[in-house]
Design a protein around this motif. Structure first.
Motif, short mmCIF file in Angstrom:
data_model
loop_
_atom_site.label_atom_id
_atom_site.label_comp_id
_atom_site.label_asym_id
_atom_site.label_seq_id
_atom_site.Cartn_x
_atom_site.Cartn_y
_atom_site.Cartn_z
N MET A 37 2.14 15.69 0.38
CA MET A 37 1.64 17.07 0.27
C MET A 37 0.15 16.98 -0.02
SD MET A 37 4.84 17.92 -2.10
CE MET A 37 4.67 19.59 -2.70
N HIS A 38 -0.62 17.95 0.49
CA HIS A 38 -2.06 17.85 0.26
C HIS A 38 -2.41 18.12 -1.20
CE1 HIS A 38 -6.25 19.49 0.17
NE2 HIS A 38 -6.37 18.21 0.37
N ALA A 39 -2.43 19.37 -1.59
CA ALA A 39 -2.83 19.72 -2.96
C ALA A 39 -2.39 21.15 -3.24
CB ALA A 39 -4.34 19.60 -3.13
N SER A 40 -2.28 21.47 -4.50
CA SER A 40 -1.84 22.79 -4.92
C SER A 40 -2.59 23.92 -4.20
CB SER A 40 -2.03 22.90 -6.44
OG SER A 40 -1.84 24.22 -6.88
N PHE A 41 -3.91 23.78 -4.06
CA PHE A 41 -4.70 24.91 -3.54
C PHE A 41 -4.56 25.13 -2.03
CE2 PHE A 41 -8.62 23.07 -1.61
CZ PHE A 41 -8.50 21.74 -2.02
N THR A 42 -3.85 24.22 -1.32
CA THR A 42 -3.59 24.50 0.10
C THR A 42 -2.09 24.67 0.36
OG1 THR A 42 -3.40 22.16 0.75
CG2 THR A 42 -5.59 23.15 0.84
N LEU A 43 -1.31 24.86 -0.71
CA LEU A 43 0.14 24.95 -0.54
C LEU A 43 0.70 26.19 -1.23
CD1 LEU A 43 0.87 21.19 -1.27
CD2 LEU A 43 1.40 22.33 0.90
N SER A 44 1.49 26.98 -0.49
CA SER A 44 2.15 28.15 -1.08
C SER A 44 3.38 27.69 -1.86
CB SER A 44 2.58 29.11 0.02
OG SER A 44 3.62 28.49 0.77
N ASP A 45 3.90 28.58 -2.68
CA ASP A 45 5.14 28.26 -3.42
C ASP A 45 6.27 27.91 -2.45
OD1 ASP A 45 3.84 28.74 -5.75
OD2 ASP A 45 4.98 30.52 -6.34
N ALA A 46 6.38 28.70 -1.38
CA ALA A 46 7.49 28.50 -0.43
C ALA A 46 7.41 27.11 0.20
CB ALA A 46 7.45 29.58 0.64
N THR A 47 6.19 26.71 0.57
CA THR A 47 6.03 25.39 1.19
C THR A 47 6.39 24.28 0.20
OG1 THR A 47 4.26 26.28 2.57
CG2 THR A 47 4.37 23.90 2.37
N CYS A 51 3.64 8.59 4.19
CA CYS A 51 3.99 10.00 4.13
C CYS A 51 2.96 10.80 4.94
CB CYS A 51 4.03 10.51 2.69
SG CYS A 51 2.42 10.59 1.89
N TYR A 52 3.32 12.01 5.30
CA TYR A 52 2.41 12.90 6.03
C TYR A 52 1.99 14.05 5.11
CZ TYR A 52 0.10 15.60 9.50
OH TYR A 52 -0.88 16.28 10.17
N GLU A 53 0.70 14.39 5.15
CA GLU A 53 0.15 15.39 4.24
C GLU A 53 0.51 16.82 4.66
OE1 GLU A 53 -4.17 15.12 3.12
OE2 GLU A 53 -4.23 16.97 4.25
N VAL A 58 0.84 -1.20 0.00
CA VAL A 58 0.00 0.00 0.00
C VAL A 58 0.88 1.25 0.00
CG1 VAL A 58 -1.67 1.34 1.35
CG2 VAL A 58 -1.86 -1.14 1.28
N ILE A 59 0.46 2.25 -0.75
CA ILE A 59 1.09 3.58 -0.64
C ILE A 59 0.06 4.47 0.04
CG2 ILE A 59 2.08 5.53 -1.90
CD1 ILE A 59 3.00 3.54 -4.05
N ASP A 60 0.36 4.86 1.28
CA ASP A 60 -0.62 5.58 2.11
C ASP A 60 -0.29 7.07 2.19
OD1 ASP A 60 -2.97 5.27 3.96
OD2 ASP A 60 -1.57 6.25 5.34
N HIS A 61 -1.30 7.85 2.51
CA HIS A 61 -1.17 9.32 2.62
C HIS A 61 -1.89 9.68 3.91
CE1 HIS A 61 -1.47 13.53 1.12
NE2 HIS A 61 -0.52 13.18 0.27
N HIS A 62 -1.15 10.17 4.93
CA HIS A 62 -1.72 10.33 6.27
C HIS A 62 -1.84 11.80 6.68
CE1 HIS A 62 -2.53 9.73 10.47
NE2 HIS A 62 -1.50 10.49 10.79
N ALA A 63 -2.88 12.10 7.49
CA ALA A 63 -3.02 13.43 8.08
C ALA A 63 -3.61 13.31 9.48
CB ALA A 63 -3.93 14.31 7.22
N SER A 64 -3.01 14.02 10.44
CA SER A 64 -3.55 14.09 11.81
C SER A 64 -2.91 15.28 12.51
CB SER A 64 -3.25 12.79 12.59
OG SER A 64 -1.86 12.50 12.59
N PRO A 65 -3.34 16.51 12.16
CA PRO A 65 -2.65 17.72 12.63
C PRO A 65 -2.54 17.86 14.16
CG PRO A 65 -4.23 18.27 10.91
CD PRO A 65 -4.45 16.84 11.24
N ALA A 66 -3.50 17.30 14.91
CA ALA A 66 -3.42 17.46 16.37
C ALA A 66 -2.43 16.47 16.99
CB ALA A 66 -4.81 17.25 16.98
N MET A 67 -2.08 15.43 16.25
CA MET A 67 -1.13 14.42 16.77
C MET A 67 -0.24 14.07 15.59
SD MET A 67 0.35 12.29 18.60
CE MET A 67 1.24 10.90 17.98
N ARG A 68 0.59 15.07 15.21
CA ARG A 68 1.34 14.95 13.96
C ARG A 68 2.70 14.28 14.16
NH1 ARG A 68 1.73 20.46 12.38
NH2 ARG A 68 3.54 20.41 13.72
N ASP A 69 3.47 14.83 15.11
CA ASP A 69 4.85 14.34 15.26
C ASP A 69 4.85 12.90 15.79
OD1 ASP A 69 5.51 16.82 14.38
OD2 ASP A 69 5.93 17.63 16.38
#
Ligand SMILES: [Zn+2]
Length: 442
Positions: free
Chosen positions: A193-203, A157-159, A126-137
């Motif tokens: 990475m989430h998606a273009s529309f939630t990411l700045s160029d710098a990020t 990976c983490y989103e 499986v290639i997984d894509h994970h997100a959990s901002p309150a318990m990230r590290d």
């Protein structure tokens, strides 16, 4: 440990697919040691454990190239108010709250249950894509532990997104990529990475630098909904793929998930850079975002794989969904019969090779011992010539009996041997309502 898998119908897949009635597969350690005549194999490996596979068909373990384990506890959850009316509302009202409500134990359980589902469905990578901002590290370590316990292979990976805090999640990816290094064949890492529309160029630039230095690819949602394309056109005066290409995200290890709303020029960029696209038909239908131009992408030479986007872990069901969707969408009953299986059987193996460095997806001597052993009594003759007909119309509804990954039997006789499903599901039922409550308060 050496095992003989006997009396089954072996479908080797690979470049020259062979259908072998009553052949024996011998696994030794994590690899396939031999494949051949049952009597000869018994003579050569007399002391190997024997597993009877009569009445079953044996395929290489299935591969899912885009999943979200963390979506598990969304099942059955009610959201107050009117149903979301578009894709962005679905994100805002469901997924961007759910990921923030997950705590440490939720993350673990949310990974364990789909991993059990993978085993039940013969999905061994499986290639997984994970997100959990309150318990990230450290969240990727929790998932890694669950994957190792399950015994399958996963790229994690983490989103990263600017949605909660600027550049949130970069450190977690960086830490995990460094820890995994070149990988051990079971765990791999990508830059999520989430998606273009939630990411700045710098990020994006920071993510690309880290990925490049480590030699890993970026795993990002691309033009899933028209909103992502419009955002890129408005803010950056170019379509999504052009923007990501300009920032260095494209490349042979990069996974661009969905690519529903892209034009011909964007397809050319994907083809020229060797960028991987992953198609998730059930998810696209569920979110009503549109239809990926699958046939055009394939015709242009883009490597397109098949994922579930968290909808489930049954890859045969997803394959059949792709088959049906593209027949309907193209108003053409001559298409998708070879293309939909190609995504699952050949292209997902090619994608996994880029991520894990392993030759998965083929039963042949020296290859990894990952097997899906499925109850199947062919009602008509079965050979290389008509295998796809059996796959699309028969195997899709058949039950996986035994799952093997890295030579280890993870499920036998439909009993998952490596995890206690009853206990894990019971605990998840206990914690899910608490998570739902926290979610409502966000
Ligand atoms: Zn996704």
């Amino acid at each position: 440990m050496t095992t003989r898998f006997e009396n089954g119908i072996v479908v080797t897949l690979g470049e020259k697919n062979r259908v072998l009635w009553n052949a024996t597969i011998v696994t030794d350690g994590e690899s396939i040691a031999a494949l051949g005549d049952p009597a000869a194999m018994k003579q050569r490996y007399p002391s190997a454990d024997a597993v009877d596979c009569s009445g079953k068909i044996i395929l290489p373990g299935f591969i899912c190239t885009h999943h979200h384990f963390y979506s598990t506890m969304a099942r059955g959850m009610g959201i107050p108010g009117q149903p979301a009316s578009n894709f962005v509302e679905i994100l805002e009202r469901l997924w961007w709250k759910l990921d923030r409500a997950l705590d440490e134990e939720d993350i673990l359980l949310s990974a364990q249950l789909p991993l059990i589902d993978c085993i039940r469905n013969g999905t061994t990578t499986v290639i997984d894509h994970h997100a959990s901002p309150a318990m990230r590290d450290g969240s990727l370590d929790l998932i890694e532990n669950a994957v190792r316990q399950a015994g399958i292979r996963a790229s994690l990976c983490y989103e990263v997104s600017d949605r909660n805090i600027k550049r949130g999640g970069i450190a977690e990816n960086k830490r995990f990529i460094k820890k995994v290094g070149k990988g051990d064949g079971q765990i791999a890492a990508m830059m999520g990475m989430h998606a273009s529309f939630t990411l700045s160029d710098a990020t994006i630039e920071e993510c690309v630098d880290i990925a490049r230095e480590a030699g890993v690819g970026c795993h990002i949602h691309v033009a899933e909904d028209a909103a992502d394309r419009e955002d890129s056109l408005t803010k950056y005066k170019m379509p999504t793929v052009n923007r990501l290409h300009k920032l260095g995200v494209t490349g042979e290890k990069a996974i661009f998930v969905h690519c529903v709303h892209i034009d011909e020029d964007e397809m050319d960029i994907l083809a020229e850079t060797g960028t991987i696209v992953v198609h998730n038909p059930e998810s696209n239908m569920n979110n009503a975002v549109g239809v990926t131009p699958l046939l055009k992408l394939l015709k242009n030479g883009v490597l397109v794989g098949l994922g579930t986007d968290g909808m489930g872990s049954d890859m045969l069901v997803q394959m059949r969904c792709a088959y049906l969707l593209h027949r309907l969408a193209n108003h053409n009953p001559r298409v998708a019969f070879t293309e939909a299986p190609q995504l699952l059987l050949q292209n997902n193996a090619a994608i996994a090779k880029r991520q894990f460095g392993l030759k998965l997806g083929e039963i042949t001597e020296g290859h990894p011992a990952d097997l899906a052993i499925i109850d199947y009594q062919p009602p008509t003759p079965l050979s290389e010539a008509n295998f796809l007909g059996h796959l699309i119309f028969g195997l899709v509804d058949a039950t996986v009996d035994t799952t093997v990954c890295k030579g280890k039997i993870l499920m036998k006789g439909k009993q998952v041997l490596v995890m206690d499903e009853e206990r894990i599901a019971a605990r998840s039922r206990e914690l899910a309502p608490q998570m739902w409550k926290r979610l409502q308060e966000l």
